[in-house]
Every structure is written in C-alpha cells, then in structure tokens.
Design an enzyme around this catalytic site. Structure first.
Site, PDB file in Angstrom:
ATOM      1  N   THR A  64      10.801 -11.349  18.060  1.00  0.00           N
ATOM      2  CA  THR A  64      10.766 -12.211  16.887  1.00  0.00           C
ATOM      3  C   THR A  64      10.435 -13.630  17.323  1.00  0.00           C
ATOM      4  O   THR A  64      10.073 -13.877  18.474  1.00  0.00           O
ATOM      5  CB  THR A  64      12.124 -12.183  16.166  1.00  0.00           C
ATOM      6  OG1 THR A  64      13.112 -12.781  17.034  1.00  0.00           O
ATOM      7  CG2 THR A  64      12.540 -10.761  15.822  1.00  0.00           C
ATOM      8  N   HIS A  89      15.932   5.266  12.522  1.00  0.00           N
ATOM      9  CA  HIS A  89      14.776   5.648  13.336  1.00  0.00           C
ATOM     10  C   HIS A  89      14.483   4.632  14.448  1.00  0.00           C
ATOM     11  O   HIS A  89      14.428   4.988  15.630  1.00  0.00           O
ATOM     12  CB  HIS A  89      13.550   5.832  12.450  1.00  0.00           C
ATOM     13  CG  HIS A  89      13.728   6.858  11.381  1.00  0.00           C
ATOM     14  ND1 HIS A  89      14.294   8.092  11.617  1.00  0.00           N
ATOM     15  CD2 HIS A  89      13.438   6.836  10.051  1.00  0.00           C
ATOM     16  CE1 HIS A  89      14.334   8.785  10.510  1.00  0.00           C
ATOM     17  NE2 HIS A  89      13.820   8.045   9.530  1.00  0.00           N
ATOM     18  N   CYS A 119      12.910  11.646   5.017  1.00  0.00           N
ATOM     19  CA  CYS A 119      11.693  12.294   4.516  1.00  0.00           C
ATOM     20  C   CYS A 119      11.936  13.764   4.170  1.00  0.00           C
ATOM     21  O   CYS A 119      11.103  14.396   3.510  1.00  0.00           O
ATOM     22  CB  CYS A 119      10.577  12.184   5.538  1.00  0.00           C
ATOM     23  SG  CYS A 119      10.972  12.912   7.138  1.00  0.00           S
ATOM     24  N   TYR A 150      -1.826   4.569  -2.210  1.00  0.00           N
ATOM     25  CA  TYR A 150      -2.253   5.451  -1.123  1.00  0.00           C
ATOM     26  C   TYR A 150      -3.606   6.118  -1.365  1.00  0.00           C
ATOM     27  O   TYR A 150      -4.299   6.468  -0.417  1.00  0.00           O
ATOM     28  CB  TYR A 150      -1.207   6.551  -0.903  1.00  0.00           C
ATOM     29  CG  TYR A 150       0.180   6.007  -0.658  1.00  0.00           C
ATOM     30  CD1 TYR A 150       0.553   5.566   0.601  1.00  0.00           C
ATOM     31  CD2 TYR A 150       1.109   5.924  -1.689  1.00  0.00           C
ATOM     32  CE1 TYR A 150       1.824   5.065   0.836  1.00  0.00           C
ATOM     33  CE2 TYR A 150       2.378   5.420  -1.471  1.00  0.00           C
ATOM     34  CZ  TYR A 150       2.731   4.993  -0.211  1.00  0.00           C
ATOM     35  OH  TYR A 150       3.986   4.486   0.003  1.00  0.00           O
TER      36      TYR A 150
END
Length: 448
Positions: A271, A10, A42, A188
């Site tokens: 970074t 992704h 997913c 969650y």
C-alpha cells in the site's frame, strides 16, 4: 520479524500459506473475526440447488491446517483499530470481550468486502437476506428447503444473483429477478448474450424485470412487498445481490484509497505504507485492458495477490501481472465466459474501440454433433490491440476465455490471435479454432 494478518478468507489464506512456506523464521499472527476461514462463497448457489451435497465441502482450509503451516490463528478476534504510524493494532476477543494491543513489523490487510445494502426503507425485514459468507449460505439453504418459501425475489442480476435465480427455480420456487440495469449481467456481457440469458430464464418460468429500481419494502404477515418505480412484487423471501464494497474502514485517512474505499497497491502488493501489504476484495486491481485501477472483487484476484505477498514480504520479487477480470458462468445448459472489456463498457469509458459478434461451430459439421458458439471480440482502433472477448455456447468454452485472457494480458493484436498456432483434430476443433476465426473476421472488418 512479526507479521499480523487481518482476515483469513481467500486472500488471507493464500497470504498465510505463502508467508509460512517461504519465511519459516517469521512470526505470523492472524486475526479473524468469524469462527471459520476459507469459505468458497462461489458454491453457495450450487449448494442451494443441490449440486453440492454438503456445504462443509466448500471449506478448502481450516484453522487447524493454517496452524500446522506455522501461523498463530486467533479466531473470533476482531481488529478494531490500526495505527500505521506506531505499527500497532487493537484487538477485541469477541468471546471474552478482552482487548489487547499488538505491534507488528509488517501488516497484511486482507479484510475483504461486504455486500452493498442500499438505504431502502423497510430493508431491515428478516426475510431480506444476503449471499456472501458461511452464515448467509446456511440461511439460504434453510430457506430453499422450507416448503413455506414459494415466492423468491432476487434483486441484482450479476453473477451471484443469476446463479441464485437458477438455484431457487430448480428447487421449485416461483422466482422473479429485478435489476435496475437494462439487461442482466450488464457489466460482463453485451446485449446479444444477455438477451439469450433473459430468454433462457423466461423459458423456465422465471420473471425477468430489468430496468426497474426498488424504492421500498413493505412488510406484511403474509409477504414482503417490493415496491419499484414500475410496479410492485410480492415475495416470501428476498435476496439482495447488488454488489460489494471493500471493508477498509480501519485504514481511513492512513492509506491511499480509491473513491469507493479500495486500497491502492503497487506491483508488489504494498500500500502507500510500504510495511502494509493488502490483497483481495479490499484492494483495487490493475486492470490490463485499460491500464487503470479498478475494483474487481474476484477470488482469482485474491488468491494470486495473497500468494504474491509471501514472495514480496522482505523485498520486491515478483510483480502482480494485473487482471482481465476473466470469469465464467453456467446457467442450466448454457455456458458463458468473458475476459476483458465488453463493447458497451469500452464505449462507456470513451475508448476508441470497435467490436464484432459472430457465431460459428466449435468443430466440423461432418461430425455426428457440434454446437454453435456465440462470440464477440472488442479491440482498440489503430493498434488492433485486443481489449475483450465474450463467449456463449452449450459447448464448454471456458478454456477459450483463458486463452483470450493470455492474449489480452500480453497485449496481443487481432493478427496475433487470428493466426496463432492451435491444434486441429475433428473431435476437438476445426483447422482454424473458433478464436482464430473470430479474430480473422475482426481483421476483415477493421480493414474495411
């Protein structure tokens, strides 16, 4: 300028598209150790249960599409070493075994994550599988369509685990869910929501075994025996789904990381080495409810961060807004969505927070039908800043979680949400939207 990108799921795919779109003069070399890119994991459970008919529909890009965009795509090539001081990477061609060293001006680390595989005795049995990539998906689908697979144990009650519970149950298997937490979906949703999920599962014949820790696997010809601290369970197939870890070993002792190995990035996806960008499951994200870094491996974070690298490649241009970890889930006919902190998580973090849970219908009772919405709001005491919202209903409440996400990101208060303008039309809503009503009830509680 030469840019090397490591990994093309992704975040990597988003970075490739964004860089090639905005910097036509940049040479982009992508090294991907697998033979595919851009797989939507997913959708694995949806394919297992038959909602998605063709697993190949879960690919939203391809090496050919990325080449057409202007990138040099090297499939089946693994980066084995990174030297950030000398700006080089060592590469192994997994097909020919040839090695090479390439230099870069900018490096993009989109190396992703890998499922946690606990060091449990017996876990190397081939009937114990993971759920992450295209290879895993093919294996799970094959098992789901194998008539000899009758008993399935899912270990881990997060989003992936609970979706697979439903998927194998729909396929006619005898399913058991084991989790060492006191409830499913523990991170969650709060208890009132998770109890509904447990009841939903048991009503479909699923065994929910929470608060139990797997201690060993014992292999026999007939089954795998899952030995826990509170009883044994037998299965023809076991799916491990207990979380993910960032795959950042290439940057050990070179770039700043969190304790779990997630790369730390600034607002512009750089970074600790400004010539090394990172995005996706390999990085820690800025979590807006707390203002701290957190490890939240979600595709939504990955595509946003990867896209921002294209904007910020040459100079800092667009800041990453951070995340509320907004997510949704549909189990059978029950819709669930959340954004931000649960009340229990806020308490764990030691925040001075309060919460309120209530149920109300999504539209007026005089309509021919309506559905109740269970909802919780969590806020910071004193400031009344909204920290989190949870929603559950047979009605589609997913877009309300997105509304809550905007409220949390913009540091809105209970008063803001209580009286913000929302439409009223009896087909869709009440004079006060249920989020308005939730915030108003929270205001009443906060005043008392």
């Amino acid at each position: 300028m030469k840019v090397i990108i490591i990994g093309a799921t992704h975040a990597g795919t988003a970075a490739i598209k964004s860089i090639t779109k905005r910097h036509s003069d940049v040479e982009v070399d992508v090294y991907e150790k697998n033979d595919n890119v851009s797989f939507l994991s997913c959708g694995i459970a949806l394919t297992v249960q038959g909602e998605v008919k063709n697993i190949k529909d879960l690919f939203y890009s391809s090496p050919e599409i990325l080449k057409e965009a202007g990138a040099n795509i090297h499939m089946n090539h693994e980066v084995t070493h990174v030297d950030t001081t000398n700006k080089t990477v060592d590469i192994l061609n997994l097909v020919t075994n040839e090695t090479a060293t390439e230099s870069y001006d900018k490096l993009v680390a989109t190396t992703g994550s890998w499922p946690v595989v606990p060091p449990i005795p017996g876990i190397d049995d081939k009937r114990i599988v993971l759920s992450k990539n295209y290879t895993h998906a093919q294996e799970l689908i094959r098992h789901a369509n194998d008539s000899s697979i009758k008993r399935v144990v899912i270990i881990g009650g997060g989003y992936i685990g609970t979706e697979l519970v439903e998927a194998f149950n729909v396929k006619g298997c005898e399913v058991t869910l084991i989790d060492n937490q006191p409830t499913v979906l523990n991170r969650y949703f709060d208890d009132e929501f998770t109890k509904n999920v447990a009841h939903l599962f048991t009503s479909h014949g699923i065994a929910v075994e929470t608060g139990k820790t797997v201690q060993a696997f014992e292999s026999t010809d007939e089954a795998i025996i899952i030995k826990t601290d509170d009883g044994d369970f037998s299965a023809d197939l076991v799916v491990m789904s207990v979380g993910f870890r960032p795959t950042t070993q290439l940057f050990q002792d070179q770039l700043e990381m969190t304790q779990n190995g997630a790369l730390i990035v600034n607002d512009y996806m750089q970074t600790s080495d400004p010539d090394v960008f990172a995005a996706g499951d390999s990085v820690a994200v800025h979590y807006n409810p707390t203002g701290e870094n957190a490890y939240i491996p979600l595709a939504t974070n990955a595509v946003r961060q990867g896209t921002l690298i294209g904007y910020n490649l040459v100079s800092p241009t667009i800041k990453y807004m951070g995340t509320q970890s907004t997510s949704g889930l549909k189990l059978y006919d029950l819709n669930m969505a959340s954004s931000g902190l649960t009340a229990s998580h806020a308490k764990e973090l030691g925040l001075d927070a309060n919460s309120l849970t209530m149920t109300d219908n999504f539209r007026p009772e005089f309509m021919s039908s309506t559905e109740p919405v269970l909802m919780t709001i969590t806020w910071e005491k004193g400031t009344q800043r909204i920290l989190g919202v949870q929603l559950q209903s047979k009605y589609d409440i997913s877009q309300s979680a997105n509304t809550a996400s905007v409220a949390i990101q913009n540091r809105m208060t209970l008063t803001d949400l209580a009286f913000v303008d929302m439409l009223f039309q009896p087909w869709f809503d009440r004079p006060f939207n249920y989020l308005n009503l939730l915030a108003q009830a929270a205001l009443d509680k906060d005043e008392n």
